[in-house]
Write a protein that holds these residues in place. Sequence first.
Motif, PDB file in Angstrom:
ATOM      1  N   LEU A  77       2.580  -0.510 -10.488  1.00 54.68           N
ATOM      2  CA  LEU A  77       2.536   0.932 -10.690  1.00 54.68           C
ATOM      3  C   LEU A  77       1.359   1.454  -9.881  1.00 54.68           C
ATOM      4  O   LEU A  77       0.203   1.125 -10.156  1.00 54.68           O
ATOM      5  N   LEU A  78       1.671   2.240  -8.857  1.00 50.89           N
ATOM      6  CA  LEU A  78       0.653   2.758  -7.963  1.00 50.89           C
ATOM      7  C   LEU A  78       0.622   4.279  -8.051  1.00 50.89           C
ATOM      8  O   LEU A  78       1.587   4.903  -8.485  1.00 50.89           O
ATOM      9  N   GLY A  79      -0.483   4.856  -7.638  1.00 50.48           N
ATOM     10  CA  GLY A  79      -0.641   6.301  -7.659  1.00 50.48           C
ATOM     11  C   GLY A  79      -1.876   6.691  -6.880  1.00 50.48           C
ATOM     12  O   GLY A  79      -2.368   5.941  -6.037  1.00 50.48           O
ATOM     13  N   ARG A  80      -2.414   7.836  -7.192  1.00 48.76           N
ATOM     14  CA  ARG A  80      -3.569   8.342  -6.448  1.00 48.76           C
ATOM     15  C   ARG A  80      -4.804   7.470  -6.658  1.00 48.76           C
ATOM     16  O   ARG A  80      -5.581   7.256  -5.736  1.00 48.76           O
ATOM     17  N   GLN A 106       0.877  -1.170   0.000  1.00 46.08           N
ATOM     18  CA  GLN A 106       0.000   0.000   0.000  1.00 46.08           C
ATOM     19  C   GLN A 106       0.911   1.215   0.000  1.00 46.08           C
ATOM     20  O   GLN A 106       1.759   1.352   0.895  1.00 46.08           O
ATOM     21  N   CYS A 107       0.754   2.081  -1.008  1.00 50.90           N
ATOM     22  CA  CYS A 107       1.655   3.220  -1.128  1.00 50.90           C
ATOM     23  C   CYS A 107       0.889   4.463  -1.555  1.00 50.90           C
ATOM     24  O   CYS A 107       0.278   4.487  -2.627  1.00 50.90           O
ATOM     25  N   THR A 108       0.928   5.480  -0.698  1.00 46.14           N
ATOM     26  CA  THR A 108       0.339   6.780  -1.024  1.00 46.14           C
ATOM     27  C   THR A 108       1.418   7.865  -0.977  1.00 46.14           C
ATOM     28  O   THR A 108       1.114   9.037  -0.794  1.00 46.14           O
ATOM     29  N   LEU A 109       2.649   7.456  -1.161  1.00 40.07           N
ATOM     30  CA  LEU A 109       3.785   8.370  -1.098  1.00 40.07           C
ATOM     31  C   LEU A 109       3.611   9.528  -2.069  1.00 40.07           C
ATOM     32  O   LEU A 109       3.401   9.319  -3.265  1.00 40.07           O
ATOM     33  N   THR A 126      -0.600  13.678 -10.157  1.00 37.83           N
ATOM     34  CA  THR A 126      -0.112  12.698 -11.129  1.00 37.83           C
ATOM     35  C   THR A 126       1.057  11.874 -10.600  1.00 37.83           C
ATOM     36  O   THR A 126       1.776  11.242 -11.392  1.00 37.83           O
ATOM     37  N   GLN A 127       1.248  11.841  -9.285  1.00 40.54           N
ATOM     38  CA  GLN A 127       2.342  11.064  -8.691  1.00 40.54           C
ATOM     39  C   GLN A 127       2.207   9.590  -9.046  1.00 40.54           C
ATOM     40  O   GLN A 127       1.143   8.997  -8.911  1.00 40.54           O
ATOM     41  N   SER A 128       3.302   8.999  -9.510  1.00 37.02           N
ATOM     42  CA  SER A 128       3.377   7.561  -9.763  1.00 37.02           C
ATOM     43  C   SER A 128       4.413   6.969  -8.822  1.00 37.02           C
ATOM     44  O   SER A 128       5.486   7.543  -8.627  1.00 37.02           O
ATOM     45  N   ASN A 129       4.081   5.819  -8.258  1.00 38.63           N
ATOM     46  CA  ASN A 129       4.985   5.122  -7.356  1.00 38.63           C
ATOM     47  C   ASN A 129       5.222   3.723  -7.914  1.00 38.63           C
ATOM     48  O   ASN A 129       4.316   2.891  -7.923  1.00 38.63           O
ATOM     49  N   VAL A 130       6.422   3.514  -8.410  1.00 39.42           N
ATOM     50  CA  VAL A 130       6.788   2.234  -9.000  1.00 39.42           C
ATOM     51  C   VAL A 130       7.347   1.344  -7.898  1.00 39.42           C
ATOM     52  O   VAL A 130       8.256   1.742  -7.167  1.00 39.42           O
ATOM     53  N   ILE A 131       6.793   0.152  -7.790  1.00 33.52           N
ATOM     54  CA  ILE A 131       7.264  -0.839  -6.824  1.00 33.52           C
ATOM     55  C   ILE A 131       7.850  -1.991  -7.632  1.00 33.52           C
ATOM     56  O   ILE A 131       7.166  -2.573  -8.473  1.00 33.52           O
ATOM     57  N   GLN A 132       9.109  -2.306  -7.378  1.00 34.51           N
ATOM     58  CA  GLN A 132       9.777  -3.390  -8.102  1.00 34.51           C
ATOM     59  C   GLN A 132      10.318  -4.379  -7.075  1.00 34.51           C
ATOM     60  O   GLN A 132      11.070  -3.999  -6.179  1.00 34.51           O
TER      61      GLN A 132
END
Length: 162
Positions: free
Chosen positions: A148-151, A121-124, A131-137
């Motif tokens: 690929l997580l975001g708002r 769970q990522c709301t960074l 338009t924030q994108s949070n890539v988790i690898q």
Amino acid sequence: MVLLFFVLSASASLAHPYYVSICQIEYNRETHALEISLKVFADDLLLGLEKAGHKEVFLGEERENPNTDSHINEYVHSKLKFEVNGNPVEYKFIGKELEDDVVWSYFEISNVEELKTIDVQCTLLTEIHETQSNVIQVDKDKNIKNLLLGRRKTSGVLSFED
């Protein structure tokens, strides 16, 4: 994926047009740990820390606030949560380093005998940039999977079960 690394590595001294963080997680079979490296633009991290109430951090400057590491740890823990094999887990802050205009923060989840699934769970920085994108690898034994997580999509599960 290569494009995202290029975008995040580009200089942020000018206003950068992309809002991306990259969270790389590697399963270390020898130490039974998940080693987490989080890469964020420094200016975005400062905005996130300020919104969380931590002003005058002066990241990377001689006058850097002595509580900066604690503030980063607190902020990341409020925005990034993990479940491993269906169980919530805690992670510890290892440290940070600055590289040009980005901040690398390091964390570790201990006592992971086997990695079957990881729920992230990522709301960074989503409170800062629409338009924030949070890539988790996640890398387990050279088997790499991504989220690929975001708002709009703040969580996902990766499975390494056969």
